[in-house]
Write a protein that holds these residues in place. Structure first.
Motif, PDB file in Angstrom:
ATOM      1  N   UNK A  73     -18.185   9.042 -59.447  1.00  0.00           N
ATOM      2  CA  UNK A  73     -17.266   9.171 -58.305  1.00  0.00           C
ATOM      3  C   UNK A  73     -16.313  10.352 -58.439  1.00  0.00           C
ATOM      4  N   UNK A  74     -16.004  10.728 -59.680  1.00  0.00           N
ATOM      5  CA  UNK A  74     -15.061  11.831 -59.901  1.00  0.00           C
ATOM      6  C   UNK A  74     -15.667  13.189 -59.536  1.00  0.00           C
ATOM      7  N   UNK A  75     -16.988  13.246 -59.354  1.00  0.00           N
ATOM      8  CA  UNK A  75     -17.624  14.503 -58.986  1.00  0.00           C
ATOM      9  C   UNK A  75     -17.434  14.837 -57.509  1.00  0.00           C
ATOM     10  N   UNK A 109     -22.142  16.843 -53.777  1.00  0.00           N
ATOM     11  CA  UNK A 109     -21.482  17.030 -55.071  1.00  0.00           C
ATOM     12  C   UNK A 109     -22.441  16.844 -56.242  1.00  0.00           C
ATOM     13  N   UNK A 110     -23.603  16.204 -55.985  1.00  0.00           N
ATOM     14  CA  UNK A 110     -24.514  15.857 -57.074  1.00  0.00           C
ATOM     15  C   UNK A 110     -25.752  16.752 -57.106  1.00  0.00           C
ATOM     16  N   UNK A 111     -25.704  17.857 -56.375  1.00  0.00           N
ATOM     17  CA  UNK A 111     -26.831  18.781 -56.278  1.00  0.00           C
ATOM     18  C   UNK A 111     -27.313  19.243 -57.657  1.00  0.00           C
ATOM     19  N   UNK A 112     -26.399  19.533 -58.558  1.00  0.00           N
ATOM     20  CA  UNK A 112     -26.763  20.115 -59.856  1.00  0.00           C
ATOM     21  C   UNK A 112     -27.551  19.158 -60.735  1.00  0.00           C
ATOM     22  N   UNK A 113     -27.425  17.848 -60.500  1.00  0.00           N
ATOM     23  CA  UNK A 113     -28.172  16.869 -61.298  1.00  0.00           C
ATOM     24  C   UNK A 113     -29.312  16.256 -60.492  1.00  0.00           C
TER      25      UNK A 113
END
Length: 273
Positions: A36-38, A252-256
């Motif tokens: 959630x902090x991302x 926000x989670x594109x990189x993973x």
């Protein structure tokens, strides 16, 4: 989503924003639980937060919309956010204009206000998984409640489609169910988006909800809850990369996720690069 295992069963807490993300992309929902902090706001998001603060101050009789929005925006600009489009000067100009437009075109239509920034927590659903009773609770905060309607303020780049919101929107369904559970409203409920278009006019978009809409949302949420409880969050969930928000800018989670496998050169046509 938050999950708590108790002696009597399993309690699951969901917000409409998480439901919307998870329905759009299950993996985005999983990452929302794990990381959630991302989730970092962007420039348009902090503008909306500042305008919300200004509107709330007027409804509570605690201040001037422009002044409070200006102070809140100044504070938010000192915290981490993603600058996508707007300069600081543009953000302050928009904040003033949007507060003025709300006072001009939306505030006079409200009627008697009975709640501002009203938090809710209610039992939304209950079902069995094996020998465990699962209770799903809806949580959230409603911008404005009146004797007749439920309101949410939106700052947007363009006008909303009333047809799309009536057909698909999760937020009106969850908020209406919350107020019916509280006993302040009865079905059918009228939920209204007070849309403040950047560089445009205010727009009021009514959405009507009844018990059938709540039943359908339960049907949508149950598989998400089952996925979280039976598969868990350590393994990836179904990924949907067909939505326009599946991008480095908007997820926000594109990189993973997709960004960990494909580079921009793999995604953008050579003719456009």
């Amino acid at each position: 989503m938050r999950i708590e295992h108790r002696e009597h069963g399993i309690d699951v807490y969901v917000r409409q924003s998480w439901i919307g993300d998870a329905l759009m992309c299950n993996e985005r929902g999983r990452n929302g639980i794990l990381r959630p902090e991302w989730s970092m706001p962007n420039d348009a998001t902090i503008l909306g937060t500042a305008v919300h603060a200004g509107i709330a101050s007027v409804l509570l009789g605690e201040g001037c919309a422009r002044e409070v929005a200006h102070e809140e925006l100044q504070r938010l600009l000192t915290e981490p956010f993603q600058r996508v489009k707007y300069s600081d000067e543009e953000l302050f100009d928009y904040a003033n204009a949007l507060c003025d437009e709300w006072e001009k075109s939306i505030a006079p239509t409200l009627g008697k206000v009975t709640g501002v920034e009203e938090e809710f927590h209610f039992e939304f659903d209950r079902f069995q998984i094996g020998d465990k009773q699962v209770t799903v609770y809806g949580k959230g905060t409603i911008d404005c409640v009146t004797e007749t309607d439920i309101w949410d303020w939106k700052t947007a780049a363009r006008k909303y489609s009333a047809r799309d919101k009536q057909s698909q929107a999760v937020q009106p369904t969850m908020y209406s169910a919350a107020m019916v559970a509280k006993g302040t409203h009865e079905y059918p409920v009228t939920f209204k988006y007070g849309v403040l278009v950047r560089g445009g006019k205010g727009q009021i978009v009514p959405v009507h909800r009844n018990e059938s809409h709540a039943d359908w949302l339960r049907e949508q949420v149950r598989p998400l809850v089952r996925t979280a409880l039976l598969i868990g969050t350590d393994e990836s969930w179904t990924k949907n990369d067909t939505h326009y928000l599946c991008s480095q800018t908007w997820c926000s989670y594109w990189s993973v996720c997709k960004g960990s496998k494909l580079s921009p050169a793999d995604i953008i046509p050579k003719e456009e690069s």
